[in-house]
Design a protein around this motif. Structure first.
Motif, PDB file in Angstrom:
ATOM      1  N   ALA A  94      15.846  60.397 -73.579  1.00 48.43           N
ATOM      2  CA  ALA A  94      16.699  59.430 -74.282  1.00 48.43           C
ATOM      3  C   ALA A  94      15.902  58.183 -74.647  1.00 48.43           C
ATOM      4  O   ALA A  94      15.998  57.675 -75.769  1.00 48.43           O
ATOM      5  N   VAL A  95      15.086  57.695 -73.710  1.00 50.77           N
ATOM      6  CA  VAL A  95      14.247  56.523 -73.981  1.00 50.77           C
ATOM      7  C   VAL A  95      13.209  56.857 -75.057  1.00 50.77           C
ATOM      8  O   VAL A  95      12.956  56.047 -75.959  1.00 50.77           O
ATOM      9  N   ALA A  96      12.633  58.053 -74.982  1.00 48.57           N
ATOM     10  CA  ALA A  96      11.649  58.449 -75.997  1.00 48.57           C
ATOM     11  C   ALA A  96      12.299  58.532 -77.371  1.00 48.57           C
ATOM     12  O   ALA A  96      11.730  58.058 -78.362  1.00 48.57           O
ATOM     13  N   PHE A  97      13.494  59.109 -77.434  1.00 46.39           N
ATOM     14  CA  PHE A  97      14.140  59.279 -78.740  1.00 46.39           C
ATOM     15  C   PHE A  97      14.627  57.951 -79.304  1.00 46.39           C
ATOM     16  O   PHE A  97      14.317  57.606 -80.446  1.00 46.39           O
ATOM     17  N   TRP A  98      15.410  57.206 -78.506  1.00 47.15           N
ATOM     18  CA  TRP A  98      15.992  55.973 -79.048  1.00 47.15           C
ATOM     19  C   TRP A  98      15.066  54.769 -78.885  1.00 47.15           C
ATOM     20  O   TRP A  98      14.996  53.924 -79.782  1.00 47.15           O
ATOM     21  N   ILE A 105      14.982  61.273 -86.297  1.00 47.20           N
ATOM     22  CA  ILE A 105      14.689  62.700 -86.115  1.00 47.20           C
ATOM     23  C   ILE A 105      13.283  63.019 -86.617  1.00 47.20           C
ATOM     24  O   ILE A 105      12.582  63.842 -86.031  1.00 47.20           O
ATOM     25  N   SER A 106      12.858  62.366 -87.677  1.00 51.80           N
ATOM     26  CA  SER A 106      11.536  62.677 -88.233  1.00 51.80           C
ATOM     27  C   SER A 106      10.410  62.346 -87.249  1.00 51.80           C
ATOM     28  O   SER A 106       9.413  63.050 -87.190  1.00 51.80           O
ATOM     29  N   GLY A 107      10.571  61.302 -86.443  1.00 46.83           N
ATOM     30  CA  GLY A 107       9.527  60.943 -85.484  1.00 46.83           C
ATOM     31  C   GLY A 107       9.808  61.433 -84.079  1.00 46.83           C
ATOM     32  O   GLY A 107       8.890  61.681 -83.310  1.00 46.83           O
ATOM     33  N   GLY A 108      11.073  61.585 -83.728  1.00 44.80           N
ATOM     34  CA  GLY A 108      11.433  61.938 -82.358  1.00 44.80           C
ATOM     35  C   GLY A 108      12.129  63.269 -82.227  1.00 44.80           C
ATOM     36  O   GLY A 108      12.952  63.463 -81.330  1.00 44.80           O
ATOM     37  N   GLU A 109      11.789  64.189 -83.113  1.00 43.18           N
ATOM     38  CA  GLU A 109      12.456  65.500 -83.117  1.00 43.18           C
ATOM     39  C   GLU A 109      12.312  66.225 -81.781  1.00 43.18           C
ATOM     40  O   GLU A 109      13.283  66.760 -81.247  1.00 43.18           O
ATOM     41  N   ALA A 111      11.678  65.021 -78.741  1.00 41.62           N
ATOM     42  CA  ALA A 111      12.446  64.338 -77.694  1.00 41.62           C
ATOM     43  C   ALA A 111      13.933  64.636 -77.850  1.00 41.62           C
ATOM     44  O   ALA A 111      14.637  64.841 -76.856  1.00 41.62           O
ATOM     45  N   PHE A 112      14.422  64.691 -79.084  1.00 41.58           N
ATOM     46  CA  PHE A 112      15.832  64.983 -79.333  1.00 41.58           C
ATOM     47  C   PHE A 112      16.189  66.402 -78.901  1.00 41.58           C
ATOM     48  O   PHE A 112      17.226  66.618 -78.265  1.00 41.58           O
ATOM     49  N   VAL A 113      15.336  67.354 -79.215  1.00 38.72           N
ATOM     50  CA  VAL A 113      15.584  68.748 -78.827  1.00 38.72           C
ATOM     51  C   VAL A 113      15.620  68.865 -77.305  1.00 38.72           C
ATOM     52  O   VAL A 113      16.531  69.487 -76.743  1.00 38.72           O
ATOM     53  N   PHE A 114      14.625  68.280 -76.634  1.00 40.66           N
ATOM     54  CA  PHE A 114      14.624  68.288 -75.173  1.00 40.66           C
ATOM     55  C   PHE A 114      15.889  67.639 -74.624  1.00 40.66           C
ATOM     56  O   PHE A 114      16.512  68.158 -73.699  1.00 40.66           O
TER      57      PHE A 114
END
Length: 149
Positions: A94-98, A105-109, A111-114
């Motif tokens: 969550a910290v990595a994505f947000w 999504i383009s940069g944190g895809e 992290a979002f999938v995990f």
């Protein structure tokens, strides 16, 4: 006597689902473990430039990420203290994505999938093939047979 030799449909479905959960634990836990191992190997290089979205310093942020990605993913793979081990993993993703990728999504895809997979596995539990099942067993669920047919 029939149930001693043949699985009922419900038991067979639970076993199949547990194999599916084991496969997900091995796949996603192994992938996250590889990220953690790479961070351990490059610790001194990464510690000066690792993102610090929480404001605690790059070294401490990296140490927390390594804990979640290496130690907790090992427990996750084994199904040991399953939901407890998922907490740091979910938090890190969550910290990595947000926090790091700004919810993009383009940069944190990845992290979002995990994050999504870990939340879904938090809901489902570890399954039958886990150390938690061996240590703690499973409480018998109420049987509402008329609703399950």
């Amino acid at each position: 006597m029939k149930n001693a030799f043949f699985f009922t449909q419900r038991v067979a479905e639970e076993i199949c689902f547990s194999w599916f959960l084991l496969a997900l634990r091995l796949l996603f836990g192994g992938l996250l473990l590889m990220h953690g191992i790479m961070k351990i190997i490059d610790f001194y290089v990464l510690s000066v430039s690792f993102p610090d979205p929480l404001g605690i310093g790059s070294t401490y942020s990296l140490a927390l990420a390594i804990f979640a990605e290496a130690a907790c993913s090992c427990a996750f793979i084994l199904g040991l203290l399953f939901r407890l081990s998922l907490l740091p993993m979910i938090t890190t993703m969550a910290v990595a994505f947000w926090g790091v990728h700004g919810g993009s999504i383009s940069g944190g895809e990845l992290a979002f999938v995990f994050l999504v997979v870990f939340i879904l596995l938090w809901i489902s539990g570890p399954g039958l093939f886990s150390i938690d099942k061996l240590l703690f067993g499973q409480k018998e669920r109420p049987r509402y047979s008329r609703y399950l047919h």
